[in-house]
Design a protein around this motif. Structure first.
Motif, PDB file in Angstrom:
ATOM      1  N   GLY A  27       0.805  -1.218   0.000  1.00 60.10           N
ATOM      2  CA  GLY A  27       0.000   0.000   0.000  1.00 60.10           C
ATOM      3  C   GLY A  27       0.836   1.265   0.000  1.00 60.10           C
ATOM      4  O   GLY A  27       2.031   1.254  -0.303  1.00 60.10           O
ATOM      5  N   ALA A  28       0.198   2.352   0.392  1.00 58.92           N
ATOM      6  CA  ALA A  28       0.815   3.672   0.310  1.00 58.92           C
ATOM      7  C   ALA A  28       1.915   3.895   1.342  1.00 58.92           C
ATOM      8  O   ALA A  28       2.617   4.901   1.271  1.00 58.92           O
ATOM      9  CB  ALA A  28      -0.251   4.750   0.454  1.00 58.92           C
ATOM     10  N   SER A  29       2.108   2.964   2.280  1.00 56.76           N
ATOM     11  CA  SER A  29       3.158   3.158   3.286  1.00 56.76           C
ATOM     12  C   SER A  29       4.540   3.240   2.634  1.00 56.76           C
ATOM     13  O   SER A  29       5.440   3.888   3.179  1.00 56.76           O
ATOM     14  CB  SER A  29       3.125   2.045   4.332  1.00 56.76           C
ATOM     15  N   ILE A  30       4.705   2.623   1.476  1.00 58.67           N
ATOM     16  CA  ILE A  30       5.994   2.700   0.777  1.00 58.67           C
ATOM     17  C   ILE A  30       6.259   4.135   0.323  1.00 58.67           C
ATOM     18  O   ILE A  30       7.392   4.596   0.348  1.00 58.67           O
ATOM     19  CB  ILE A  30       6.091   1.704  -0.398  1.00 58.67           C
ATOM     20  N   ASP A  31       5.209   4.854  -0.050  1.00 56.35           N
ATOM     21  CA  ASP A  31       5.378   6.250  -0.460  1.00 56.35           C
ATOM     22  C   ASP A  31       5.898   7.096   0.697  1.00 56.35           C
ATOM     23  O   ASP A  31       6.730   7.977   0.514  1.00 56.35           O
ATOM     24  CB  ASP A  31       4.056   6.825  -0.977  1.00 56.35           C
ATOM     25  N   GLU A  32       5.424   6.802   1.909  1.00 61.03           N
ATOM     26  CA  GLU A  32       5.907   7.526   3.089  1.00 61.03           C
ATOM     27  C   GLU A  32       7.383   7.227   3.333  1.00 61.03           C
ATOM     28  O   GLU A  32       8.167   8.129   3.629  1.00 61.03           O
ATOM     29  CB  GLU A  32       5.095   7.144   4.324  1.00 61.03           C
ATOM     30  N   ALA A  33       7.783   5.959   3.193  1.00 63.93           N
ATOM     31  CA  ALA A  33       9.187   5.592   3.398  1.00 63.93           C
ATOM     32  C   ALA A  33      10.087   6.279   2.375  1.00 63.93           C
ATOM     33  O   ALA A  33      11.161   6.771   2.719  1.00 63.93           O
ATOM     34  CB  ALA A  33       9.347   4.078   3.310  1.00 63.93           C
ATOM     35  N   VAL A  34       9.643   6.330   1.123  1.00 64.13           N
ATOM     36  CA  VAL A  34      10.426   6.996   0.074  1.00 64.13           C
ATOM     37  C   VAL A  34      10.523   8.496   0.371  1.00 64.13           C
ATOM     38  O   VAL A  34      11.605   9.088   0.291  1.00 64.13           O
ATOM     39  CB  VAL A  34       9.828   6.745  -1.321  1.00 64.13           C
ATOM     40  N   ALA A  35       9.418   9.100   0.741  1.00 60.00           N
ATOM     41  CA  ALA A  35       9.420  10.539   1.039  1.00 60.00           C
ATOM     42  C   ALA A  35      10.326  10.858   2.225  1.00 60.00           C
ATOM     43  O   ALA A  35      11.079  11.836   2.197  1.00 60.00           O
ATOM     44  CB  ALA A  35       7.996  11.018   1.315  1.00 60.00           C
ATOM     45  N   ARG A  36      10.279  10.018   3.251  1.00 67.74           N
ATOM     46  CA  ARG A  36      11.144  10.241   4.411  1.00 67.74           C
ATOM     47  C   ARG A  36      12.606  10.054   4.034  1.00 67.74           C
ATOM     48  O   ARG A  36      13.479  10.771   4.526  1.00 67.74           O
ATOM     49  CB  ARG A  36      10.739   9.298   5.543  1.00 67.74           C
ATOM     50  N   GLY A  37      12.892   9.097   3.146  1.00 70.93           N
ATOM     51  CA  GLY A  37      14.267   8.901   2.681  1.00 70.93           C
ATOM     52  C   GLY A  37      14.772  10.097   1.898  1.00 70.93           C
ATOM     53  O   GLY A  37      15.919  10.515   2.041  1.00 70.93           O
TER      54      GLY A  37
END
Length: 97
Positions: A27-37
């Motif tokens: 789901g969209a949690s990967i987008d949060e990880a990428v944005a935080r990176g």
């Protein structure tokens, strides 16, 4: 030029496909990880085609690099994998002396 904009190829196509697969699985949690990176946290880091996205981990023990022993691994017909990590090839293991 026509009214239709042509889409350029992605500069990191393998990573884009990998992230898309993660997104479909998690789901969209990967987008949060990428944005935080991208923002400086060590939650996502990728390199491809000379480009870098994200923040690398600061801990050397928290990373894994693919070695040539994994990249060059070819399984033989009938191989059960018991030769992996040894210096014996399947062809030598299966030879009767």
């Amino acid at each position: 030029m026509s009214g239709t904009a042509q889409r350029k190829s992605h500069p990191m196509p393998e990573m884009a496909a990998f992230v898309a697969n993660l997104r479909s699985a998690f789901g969209a949690s990967i987008d949060e990880a990428v944005a935080r990176g991208k923002a400086g946290e060590p939650t996502f880091y990728a390199r491809e085609n000379g480009r870098v996205v994200g923040t690398p981990s600061v801990e050397e023990h928290n990373k894994w690099a693919v070695g040539t022993d994994v990249l060059n691994r070819r399984f033989c017909r009938g191989c059960d994998g018991s030769c992996v990590g040894t210096s014996t090839r399947c062809s030598l293991r299966n030879t009767v002396v």
